[in-house]
Design an enzyme around this catalytic site. Structure first.
Site, PDB file in Angstrom:
ATOM      1  N   SER A 132      -4.663  25.913  -2.974  1.00  0.00           N
ATOM      2  CA  SER A 132      -6.006  26.424  -2.690  1.00  0.00           C
ATOM      3  C   SER A 132      -6.809  26.691  -3.961  1.00  0.00           C
ATOM      4  O   SER A 132      -7.015  25.796  -4.774  1.00  0.00           O
ATOM      5  CB  SER A 132      -5.860  27.682  -1.836  1.00  0.00           C
ATOM      6  OG  SER A 132      -7.100  28.202  -1.463  1.00  0.00           O
ATOM      7  N   ARG A 149      -4.273  46.113  -4.968  1.00  0.00           N
ATOM      8  CA  ARG A 149      -5.720  45.915  -5.044  1.00  0.00           C
ATOM      9  C   ARG A 149      -6.467  47.173  -4.619  1.00  0.00           C
ATOM     10  O   ARG A 149      -6.054  47.867  -3.687  1.00  0.00           O
ATOM     11  CB  ARG A 149      -6.157  44.751  -4.156  1.00  0.00           C
ATOM     12  CG  ARG A 149      -5.613  43.421  -4.593  1.00  0.00           C
ATOM     13  CD  ARG A 149      -6.396  42.263  -3.989  1.00  0.00           C
ATOM     14  NE  ARG A 149      -5.655  41.022  -4.123  1.00  0.00           N
ATOM     15  CZ  ARG A 149      -5.585  40.298  -5.248  1.00  0.00           C
ATOM     16  NH1 ARG A 149      -6.222  40.708  -6.334  1.00  0.00           N
ATOM     17  NH2 ARG A 149      -4.879  39.183  -5.292  1.00  0.00           N
TER      18      ARG A 149
HETATM   19  C1  16G Z   1      -4.290  34.404   1.253  1.00  0.00           C
HETATM   20  C2  16G Z   1      -4.823  34.377   2.647  1.00  0.00           C
HETATM   21  C3  16G Z   1      -6.246  34.862   2.680  1.00  0.00           C
HETATM   22  C4  16G Z   1      -6.339  36.230   2.047  1.00  0.00           C
HETATM   23  C5  16G Z   1      -5.713  36.255   0.680  1.00  0.00           C
HETATM   24  C6  16G Z   1      -5.590  37.655   0.185  1.00  0.00           C
HETATM   25  C7  16G Z   1      -4.276  32.766   4.391  1.00  0.00           C
HETATM   26  C8  16G Z   1      -4.222  31.339   4.775  1.00  0.00           C
HETATM   27  N1  16G Z   1      -4.773  33.030   3.184  1.00  0.00           N
HETATM   28  O1  16G Z   1      -4.982  33.507   0.433  1.00  0.00           O
HETATM   29  O2  16G Z   1      -6.637  34.914   4.016  1.00  0.00           O
HETATM   30  O3  16G Z   1      -7.668  36.631   1.939  1.00  0.00           O
HETATM   31  O4  16G Z   1      -4.404  35.716   0.755  1.00  0.00           O
HETATM   32  O5  16G Z   1      -4.885  37.676  -1.007  1.00  0.00           O
HETATM   33  O6  16G Z   1      -3.865  33.637   5.128  1.00  0.00           O
HETATM   34  P1  16G Z   1      -4.255  39.017  -1.555  1.00  0.00           P
HETATM   35  O7  16G Z   1      -3.223  39.477  -0.550  1.00  0.00           O
HETATM   36  O8  16G Z   1      -3.684  38.649  -2.878  1.00  0.00           O
HETATM   37  O9  16G Z   1      -5.376  40.007  -1.675  1.00  0.00           O
HETATM   38 ZN    ZN Z   2      -8.234  27.669   0.281  1.00  0.00          ZN
END
Ligand code: 16G
Ligand code: ZN
Length: 545
Positions: A61, A522
């Site tokens: 991604s 976070r």
């Molecule tokens: C991942 C999640 C996204 C979320 C992000 C938060 C999927 C497919 N992707 O990229 O939705 O916003 O994690 O990241 O579920 P964090 O947990 O590091 O804040």
């Molecule tokens: Zn993505």
């Protein structure tokens, strides 16, 4: 066995512990060969278990180009069932081929996975533009085909949402090539354009071009193909990756949304232009405009505002359907919106003022998607730009029956048009997962429908100033949250301390959560001024340290 010998070519790296997490496995690409191989096995087993087509996407991604990752699309096109995540973790971390085979044998027995007399496993493979994707694709194929009679079908370079769409379509018995994907998006887009009320087309001067930042990834390239099938929309793609730019480096939706500055290739020449940004695998979309000629600052139009635009449009179509005398009580479609705690407080207020039911879930697409699926029309978005609109089967059935009935009678009535619009939205917007390409087309057609400029859209409400920080801690799992991550339940006393800080600020709001993708906690804070948001975030992060 075949498995034992083939898995010996894919030994896991030592000292690395991988977790399926919220978005599949992600790591430096050099560490992932054994993981991708093993996820190939998992995909084949999942296909046998569900007796359906399964998808397997290789992408990291918005992460840097040297990273890669892998995730599974379930038969519905959605995320892998959460019940299988522990097995995915165990599989990825099994130290030796013997451990791996034993683990698989036990799991096959426990899950009652059918081998003989059943339909053989089929796995659709997709990958993004990362250079490591080629070698990982081979690992994926080897993994899938190490399961007896399993077939791997390589769909080439795709956006993540394209692969999810294809899996869903195949399992519904529909045609599912890339050509079919583009065909469905472009024809439903044109249908919505044709249904724009005649008196609106002169408003706003929306027929100017849209400039899209493709993050130097797969999305920009695909958008160029798609654009040729549309009429009435002029799109200029920058950062398509074809001019030497590096994936996600100073470009893309994640960068734009987090840093709130122009991506590479954009600047003062773009003041007044409607701009959008995709992430590296095109499952996130944000809009923006360049604020002034002298700075790199932007006005960000994020996922919350995309959600608000979609909600307004859908609500209006439902109102038209419900106002009609003879339609009353025939189908009371339930409309719900789903956000996370990261949604700007001003957006949540705005949506509630519209009379909409707003639901909060924890961060991660699987949670939002699951909640949205409870409604006849469920709209979900993360502030970061990932989201879509889900339609229930029964409501689609009703819309189809209604448009059939009406097309023979009151030709071209407002009710018929509203029903046709909703049907077209259900075909345009990806029903499997958030999709920047289909989201972009829906935004564009709604702006045209409303006769709105980007500014007019952005003025729906004004975002509260916010700040995000990350805090490195010894053990982030020590922070445990509840109520969709809005309160800390452990360590004890932390929430009370956060509350005391929040109380010092006008319109203050703050929460903390352990990241699912990085080894940090976070911190998010909001307040009536930017200084307030910054200082609230700072003092809360001091509490977490
Ligand atoms: C991942 C999640 C996204 C979320 C992000 C938060 C999927 C497919 N992707 O990229 O939705 O916003 O994690 O990241 O579920 P964090 O947990 O590091 O804040
Ligand atoms: Zn993505």
């Amino acid at each position: 066995s075949l498995l034992l010998s083939s898995s010996s070519h894919y030994l896991p790296p030592q000292g690395v512990k991988l977790s399926y997490g919220t978005a599949g496995f992600r790591a430096d690409a050099s560490l992932l060969h054994s993981t991708v191989y093993r996820v190939g096995i998992l995909a084949a087993l999942r296909s046998l278990k569900t007796q359906s087509m399964i998808g397997m996407m290789t992408t990291a991604s918005h992460n840097k180009i040297s990273d890669n990752g892998v995730k599974i699309a379930d038969p519905s096109g959605g995320m892998l069932s959460q019940q299988w995540e522990p097995f995915a973790d165990a599989l990825a971390n099994a130290p030796s081929p013997q451990d791996l085979v034993q683990l698989i044998n036990e799991f096959v027995k426990k899950e009652n996975i059918p081998f003989s007399g059943a339909r053989p496993a089929e796995v659709l493979l997709g990958r993004d533009t990362r250079p490591s994707g080629d070698a990982l694709l081979k690992a994926a194929k080897d993994g899938v085909t190490s399961v007896i009679a399993a077939v791997a079908i390589d769909m080439g370079i795709l956006t993540t949402p394209q692969l999810h769409w294809m899996v869903r379509a195949r399992n519904k018995g529909m045609k599912a090539s890339e050509h079919d994907y583009f065909g469905q998006l472009s024809s439903s887009f044109r249908c919505l354009m044709d249904l724009i009320p005649g008196d609106k087309s002169t408003f706003g001067g929306i027929n100017d071009k849209l400039v899209v930042d493709g993050a130097n990834g797969v999305g920009g390239v695909k958008l160029k193909v798609l654009e040729k099938l549309l009429n009435g929309l002029i799109i200029e793609v920058r950062n398509s990756g074809e001019d030497g730019g590096i994936l996600n480096e100073g470009v893309g939706a994640d960068y734009v949304q987090k840093e709130k500055v122009v991506p590479h290739g954009f600047g003062s020449k773009d003041v007044g232009t409607r701009c959008a940004s995709l992430d590296g695998d095109a499952d996130r979309l944000v809009y923006f405009c360049v604020s002034s000629e002298s700075s790199s600052k932007i006005d960000l139009v994020d996922g919350d505002k995309i959600l608000s635009l979609f909600a307004l449009f859908i609500r209006e179509q439902l109102r038209i359907l419900n106002e009609q005398e003879d339609m009353k009580n025939s189908y009371q479609a339930r409309l719900g919106v789903v956000q996370t705690a990261y949604a700007n407080g001003a957006s949540t207020n705005y949506l509630r003022q519209l009379g909409l039911e707003v639901n909060l879930t924890p961060t991660g697409v699987k949670y939002l998607h699951e909640k949205a699926a409870e409604f006849d029309i469920g709209i979900y978005f993360e502030a970061n730009g990932h989201g879509t609109i889900l339609f229930s089967e029964s409501f689609i059935g009703w819309l189809e029956a209604t448009t059939d009935k009406l097309s023979s009678g009151s030709k071209g009535s407002e009710v018929e048009k509203a029903a046709l619009r909703l049907l077209a939205v259900s075909k345009l917007i990806n029903q499997a997962v958030g999709d920047a390409l289909s989201g972009l087309l829906l935004v564009e057609v709604i702006l045209q429908h409303m006769g709105w400029t980007l500014d007019r859209w952005n003025e729906l409400y004004q975002d509260l100033p916010s700040r995000q920080l990350k805090v490195k801690v010894a053990d982030r799992t020590a922070v445990v949250t509840a109520n969709a991550e809005t309160v800390v339940v452990s360590p004890p006393g932390l929430q009370e301390a956060i509350n005391a800080e929040i109380a010092k600020y006008l319109q203050g709001r703050s929460f903390v959560r352990p990241s699912g993708t990085e080894d940090v906690v976070r911190v998010y804070a909001e307040a009536s001024t930017q200084e307030g948001a910054d200082s609230l975030a700072y003092s809360v992060s001091k509490l977490v340290e």
